[in-house]
Design an enzyme around this catalytic site. Structure first.
Site, PDB file in Angstrom:
ATOM      1  N   ASP A  81       0.875  -1.174   0.108  1.00 60.14           N
ATOM      2  CA  ASP A  81       0.015   0.042   0.093  1.00 60.14           C
ATOM      3  C   ASP A  81       0.711   1.348   0.044  1.00 60.14           C
ATOM      4  O   ASP A  81       1.834   1.361   0.436  1.00 60.14           O
ATOM      5  CB  ASP A  81      -0.994  -0.042   1.355  1.00 60.14           C
ATOM      6  CG  ASP A  81      -2.064  -1.039   1.211  1.00 60.14           C
ATOM      7  OD1 ASP A  81      -2.076  -1.666   0.288  1.00 60.14           O
ATOM      8  OD2 ASP A  81      -3.103  -0.831   2.100  1.00 60.14           O
ATOM      9  N   HIS A 227       3.680  -2.322   3.250  1.00 59.59           N
ATOM     10  CA  HIS A 227       3.493  -0.989   2.762  1.00 59.59           C
ATOM     11  C   HIS A 227       5.148  -0.842   2.198  1.00 59.59           C
ATOM     12  O   HIS A 227       6.015  -0.939   2.677  1.00 59.59           O
ATOM     13  CB  HIS A 227       3.222   0.063   3.907  1.00 59.59           C
ATOM     14  CG  HIS A 227       1.987  -0.138   4.454  1.00 59.59           C
ATOM     15  ND1 HIS A 227       1.807  -0.878   5.475  1.00 59.59           N
ATOM     16  CD2 HIS A 227       0.829   0.791   4.338  1.00 59.59           C
ATOM     17  CE1 HIS A 227       0.538  -0.801   5.763  1.00 59.59           C
ATOM     18  NE2 HIS A 227      -0.051   0.023   5.052  1.00 59.59           N
TER      19      HIS A 227
END
Length: 277
Positions: A81, A227
């Site tokens: 992400d 992430h």
């Protein structure tokens, strides 16, 4: 002559009355079309001798969101992400290429607009690019028009960077609800993808923690959240991928994983135990 006609009329009336009564009795005792219970998946065949087509079963409710799937094999999806971010996302792409792994990137629209060349590389190397909104707000706190802008601006940036129109999205912070999931799926054509494994890599910036948590908690059909904007997460990926491969896992994109989803096999009923004397 009139007497014969009267006798014939009475006889005909009696015959038709018996015939009609017989037909009514048969229909009542053997209905031609059987109702379909809501929990049956197969169509119901018509009664013997009936020309009425079989009744199809009701369609299963459309699924709008996923945390994992029943893949029927050791398949998992790695997802990243908040990128793209120069330096970190490039480094992650190098690792994925070296390891022969395909991943799914939930990208921020404004980052895509700034670094479209990184998104182009994702596509060229076989990764999936998906929507993570334009500016990373909590969608449940926005009005309908603001949600639309967040999704459509990001879609436009992704397509302009050379990636296909997204068919999946991830709401920032996982903030969503059933009504929003339905809207995102039906209005924008994007399934909502959450996760089954979260190493909290945004909070605990230690590569060993990220690796160990993912290895300990990943199961077949799982969707792993990470992430690519954090150096510690990227540092964790070589060992994480190697460890997952040693466990027998195979890597696919989220959309590939969704295609594998199948209904769970119902548990076999347990035999009742005999009562003690």
């Amino acid at each position: 002559m009139k007497s014969r006609f009267w006798i014939f009329s009475v006889a005909a009336a009696l015959f038709l009355g018996v015939a009609c009564q017989s037909a009514h009795t048969e229909t009542s005792g053997s209905p031609q079309v059987i109702g379909v219970p809501d929990d049956l998946a197969a169509p119901v065949a018509p009664a013997s001798g009936d020309s009425t087509p079989a009744q199809p079963a009701p369609a299963a409710p459309m699924k709008h969101s996923y945390n994992s799937v029943n893949a029927g094999g050791p398949f998992i999806a790695l997802t990243f992400d908040d990128g793209p971010k120069p330096g970190q996302t490039d480094r992650l792409l190098d690792i994925l290429k070296e390891k022969g792994v395909k991943a799914t990137f939930f990208v921020i629209g404004k980052n895509v607009a700034e670094y479209p060349e990184i998104v182009r590389r994702m596509v060229d190397e076989g990764h999936e690019v998906a929507n993570h909104t334009w500016s990373h707000p909590s969608l449940t706190k926005l009005g309908a028009a603001a949600v639309e802008r967040e999704i459509k601006q990001t879609d436009a940036a992704i397509v302009a960077a050379g990636a296909p129109q997204p068919t999946i999205m991830r709401p920032p912070y996982g903030a969503t609800n059933a009504r929003l999931n339905q809207r995102l799926s039906e209005e924008f054509g994007q399934k909502v993808i959450l996760w089954s494994v979260d190493p909290l890599d945004w909070k605990i910036r230690k590569a060993a923690h990220v690796r160990d948590h993912i290895l300990a908690n990943t199961k077949p059909g799982g969707i792993v959240l990470a992430h690519d904007i954090h150096a510690s997460t990227v540092d964790a990926m070589p060992g994480t991928i190697d460890g997952l491969k040693e466990k027998g896992f195979q890597f696919v994109t989220v959309t590939e994983l969704l295609r594998m989803d199948r209904p769970a096999t119902p548990a076999a009923p347990t035999a009742p135990t005999a009562a003690a004397n």
